[in-house]
Write an enzyme that holds these catalytic residues in place. Structure first.
Site, short mmCIF file in Angstrom:
data_model
loop_
_atom_site.label_atom_id
_atom_site.label_comp_id
_atom_site.label_asym_id
_atom_site.label_seq_id
_atom_site.Cartn_x
_atom_site.Cartn_y
_atom_site.Cartn_z
N LYS A 1 4.81 -2.81 2.86
CA LYS A 1 5.60 -1.79 3.48
C LYS A 1 5.97 -2.43 4.96
O LYS A 1 6.95 -1.72 5.52
CB LYS A 1 5.15 -0.57 3.31
CG LYS A 1 5.44 -0.09 1.89
CD LYS A 1 4.68 1.57 1.67
CE LYS A 1 4.52 1.89 0.41
NZ LYS A 1 3.82 1.00 -0.51
N VAL B 1 -1.41 -0.69 -5.08
CA VAL B 1 -2.65 -0.82 -5.91
C VAL B 1 -2.88 0.10 -6.96
O VAL B 1 -2.83 1.38 -6.52
CB VAL B 1 -4.14 -1.04 -5.12
CG1 VAL B 1 -4.12 -2.38 -4.64
CG2 VAL B 1 -4.30 0.07 -3.86
#
Length: 631
Positions: free
Chosen positions: A408, A446
Site C-alpha cells: 500500500k 497476508v
C-alpha cells in the site's frame, strides 16, 4: 490375556510341531518304506530340530511381533527363522556323526510346521480384522485421494485403529497402473478427475487428500475440484509440514483457504538466515502482532543468543511468549518488554539493556479505514515511531535493521499507505550515514492477519451470513503469514546497502472468489445458503493493489521471489524538511482538532500519494471498458 501372549504363542507352536511330527509318524505307518536306519534316533533328532528352530525364532524375535498388525515382513522373518533353525540342525546332526532322519522327510516335517504357524498367524490376523470391521459398522465411509505411500499408510492406520471414525471405501489416483486394482482389499475406483462424480454415486460424503508431495499449484487445482457442498474434504499437510514419528491420521486437518492459493513452497537459503540470526540478539518491535509473532516463531528455530519481543499490547505479547515457552521450554533465551516506539526514552533503555544485533521493525498501525479517520495516529506511530527506532538502532550500532513495509506504500491512496512510504524514506535516508545496514521489505496482504478479510469472512459465515465484500471487482495479492515471515528473514540476510526489497506476491486473487471458496469450504453453497453482499469501497481503499514486481526498476536476487527496487535517494536534509512539515501539521491538529491539514501535507511530502476516488475511477473505467473487437 495380552500379558501372556508370548507364552501362549510359544505353546501353540509347540503343539503345531507335535502335529507335524505326528503327521510324519502317520506317513511312515502307511508307507513303511519311507523309514530309515536312523529311526532309533528319531526322538533325539526331532527334539534337536525343535530346539534349533525355536532358538532361531528367539534370535529373529518372531515372538515379539504383534501378529494382528503383521505384514509381509513378519511372515518372511518367520520363514527365515525356520530355515536358519533347520540349517543349524542339519549342521549339528551331521557333524555329530550319529544317524539322521531322511533329509526329505525331515524337510517335510519342518515345512509342515512352518505352514501351520503361518496359517494360524494369518488366521488370527484375519479374525482380528473382521472383528475390527464389525466394531466399525457405524463409522463414516471415506475415499482417499492418492494411492501412494501416504495414502496406503493412512489406510493402514485407519484399518488398525479400533477407535477410527472412518471406513475406507476406495482410492482415487491418476496412476493408470493402479486404477481398477486393489490395495489391502480396497479398490482404486478411478482417476482423481472422476472422484467427485463417483463419490456421489457411491454415496460417500467425505474424502481425504493424501498426496503431501504434490506441488502447490496442482494441489490447489485438485482441492478446488473437490470443494463441493456435498463433500467434506480433509487433507494431509505438505511434505515439509508433516511431523515425523507422529501417526499420519493425527495430522489430518480441514482444507483451509491457504490451500487454494496454489503458491509453490518457498526455498529458503537456510545457511544465510542462520548467519543472520544464530548466536545474535534479535529485537522484534510489534512482536505480538500477526507478522511480528510469526517472525518470532521463525527466529527461535535458528538459535539466537536472545529474542526480545517489544509490543505496546500486552495481551498479544503474552500470547506469543507463552506459546514459545510451551514449545521450547523455560531455557529459551526470551525477553518480553511492553512499551511504545513513540517513546524515545523507552527505546533508549530497551536498546541499552539488550544491545540487539538485528532489529525487525514490525510495529505499525496497518488498518486502512481506521487510519483515514485518525491520520494523526498513523503519522505519530508509523512515521515518527519508525524514526525513533531507526535513531536508536543507529546510536547503538545495530548490525541490521529491517523495516516491514507494505504494497500500500506503492502509489498510495490511503493515509496508512502514505505513512509507510514515509517509513521507507526514513530507512533510505540512512544510506551512507550509519554503520548499521538498513533495509525495508515490501509485501501485500497476508491471509489470516489481524484486521484482514479472512477472519471477517469466517465470523460472518459462522453467523449464517451474509458475507460482505466492499466491491465485487476488488483484486488483491495474498501470501500466508509463515511465507511472508520466511521471505522477510531471507531478505534481511541479503541486506547490504539499504535496499528496498519487494516480495513476489504471485497470482492475483479476486475477493469475491475468496468469499465464495470460503463459503464452500464451510460446507455451504454461495448465494443459496449464504448470501454475498456488496457494501461499497471503504475510505482509502483501492480497487486493485499495485503489482509489486511490475516495475522496470526491479533487480532480481538469488531468490526468485525477492527483488530489489531502486528508488530515487532521499537525503537526510530532504527527509528533515518533510518531517518538519508533518510535525507542524500534527501540532496544528492538536490545537484545532482539524485533521485535514495532515492529508494536505501528505500530498506534499509523498509525491505519489493520490486520492482513492481518482485512482478507483480510472481503474473502474479500465475494467468496464469493452474489449476491442477481434478482426
Amino acid at each position: 490375556m495380552s500379558r501372556f501372549r508370548r507364552q501362549l504363542l510359544f505353546l501353540c507352536d509347540a503343539f503345531l510341531f507335535a502335529v507335524a511330527v505326528a503327521a510324519y509318524k502317520f506317513i511312515t505307518v502307511l508307507l513303511p518304506y519311507t523309514a530309515t536306519g536312523a529311526e532309533e534316533n528319531f526322538w533325539g533328532n526331532t527334539a534337536l530340530l525343535y530346539g534349533c528352530t525355536v532358538l532361531a525364532q528367539l534370535v529373529f524375535k518372531t515372538y515379539d511381533s504383534l501378529w494382528r498388525y503383521a505384514e509381509s515382513r513378519e511372515y518372511l522373518m518367520l520363514i527365515a527363522s525356520a530355515f536358519c533353525g533347520f540349517t543349524v540342525y542339519e549342521t549339528i546332526a551331521r557333524l555329530s556323526g550319529v544317524g539322521v532322519i531322511s533329509f526329505v522327510l525331515l524337510a517335510a516335517i519342518a515345512s509342515l510346521w512352518v505352514l501351520e504357524m503361518l496359517v494360524v498367524r494369518f488366521g488370527y490376523r484375519s479374525y482380528r480384522a473382521r472383528l475390527l470391521r464389525s466394531r466399525q459398522s457405524g463409522t463414516i465411509p471415506v475415499a482417499i485421494i492418492g494411492a501412494g505411500a501416504a495414502g496406503v499408510q493412512l489406510l493402514n492406520e485407519i484399518q488398525h485403529n479400533p477407535s477410527s471414525r472412518y471406513t475406507v471405501q476406495c482410492f482415487f489416483d491418476d496412476d493408470e497402473g493402479k486404477v481398477n486394482k486393489r490395495i489391502r482389499n480396497v479398490p482404486v475406483s478411478g482417476t482423481i478427475s472422476q472422484a467427485l462424480s463417483r463419490m456421489r454415486a457411491m454415496d460417500i460424503h467425505e474424502a481425504i487428500f493424501a498426496i503431501p508431495s504434490m506441488d502447490e499449484f496442482h494441489r490447489k487445482e485438485i482441492l478446488r475440484q473437490l470443494t463441493d457442498r456435498s463433500i467434506r474434504v480433509s487433507t494431509l499437510p505438505s511434505t515439509l509440514e508433516l511431523i515425523d514419528r507422529k501417526p499420519i491420521r493425527q495430522q489430518l486437518r480441514e482444507v483451509r483457504i491457504e490451500d487454494l492459493l496454489g503458491r509453490d513452497a518457498i526455498q529458503l537459503d537456510i545457511s544465510a538466515v542462520a548467519g543472520l540470526l544464530s548466536g545474535r540478539t534479535v529485537l522484534v518491535t510489534g512482536g505480538g502482532g500477526s507478522i511480528g509473532s510469526e517472525l518470532c516463531r521463525q527466529i527461535v528455530k535458528y538459535g539466537p543468543k536472545r529474542l526480545v519481543i517489544f509490543d505496546i499490547y500486552e495481551n498479544n505479547a503474552y500470547d506469543i511468549q507463552q506459546e514459545l515457552l510451551y514449545q521450547y521450554g523455560r531455557d529459551l533465551p526470551l525477553s518480553v518488554e511492553i512499551g511504545s516506539v513513540r517513546d524515545p526514552r523507552r527505546l533508549e533503555l530497551l536498546f541499552d539493556t539488550y544491545k540487539p544485533d538485528v532489529v525487525f521493525h514490525a510495529a505499525a498501525h496497518k488498518h486502512v479505514p481506521l487510519m483515514e479517520t485518525s491520520p494523526q495516529e498513523a503519522i505519530r506511530n508509523n512515521v515518527f515511531g519508525t524514526l525513533n527506532t531507526v535513531r536508536a538502532a543507529d546510536a547503538h550500532d545495530v548490525k541490521k535493521f529491517i523495516l516491514i513495509s507494505t504494497d500500500k506504500a506503492v502509489n498510495p491512496t490511503s493515509v496508512m499507505g502514505a505513512s509507510k512510504r514515509l517509513c521507507e524514506m526514513v530507512v533510505q535516508s540512512m544510506a551512507g550515514c550509519s554503520q548499521t545496514t538498513f533495509a525495508a521489505v515490501r509485501f501485500g496482504n497476508v491471509l489470516g492477519s489481524n484486521g484482514s478479510v479472512v477472519p471477517l469472512f469466517r465470523r460472518q459465515i459462522a453467523g449464517g451470513g451474509p458475507v460482505t465484500v466492499t466491491d465485487k471487482r476488488i483484486i488483491r495479492y495474498f501470501m500466508t503469514i509463515p511465507e511472508a515471515a520466511q521471505l522477510v528473514l531471507e531478505a534481511g540476510a541479503m541486506a547490504k546497502q539499504n535496499e528496498l526489497f519487494v516480495l513476489d506476491m504471485g497470482r492475483p486473487v479476486k475477493i469475491l472468489e475468496l468469499a465464495e471458496n470460503m463459503i464452500r469450504l464451510s460446507g455451504y453453497e454461495p448465494y443459496r445458503d449464504i448470501e454475498i453482499v456488496e457494501t461499497g469501497l471503504r475510505p482509502g481503499e483501492k480497487l486493485y493493489e499495485e503489482l509489486l514486481v511490475s516495475s522496470r526498476d526491479l533487480e532480481k536476487t538469488v531468490n526468485g521471489m525477492i527483488f530489489v527496487e531502486h528508488q530515487p535517494p532521499v537525503t537526510p536534509e530532504e527527509l528533515e524538511r518533510k518531517l518538519t512539515l508533518l510535525n507542524d501539521a500534527l501540532e496544528k491538529t492538536m490545537r484545532t482538532e482539524d485533521v485535514s491539514c495532515i492529508r494536505e501535507v501528505l500530498h506534499r511530502v509523498v509525491p505519489t500519494f493520490h486520492e482513492p476516488e481518482e485512482v478507483n475511477r480510472t481503474q473502474g473505467e479500465e475494467v468496464e471498458a469493452p474489449a476491442p473487437a477481434v478482426s
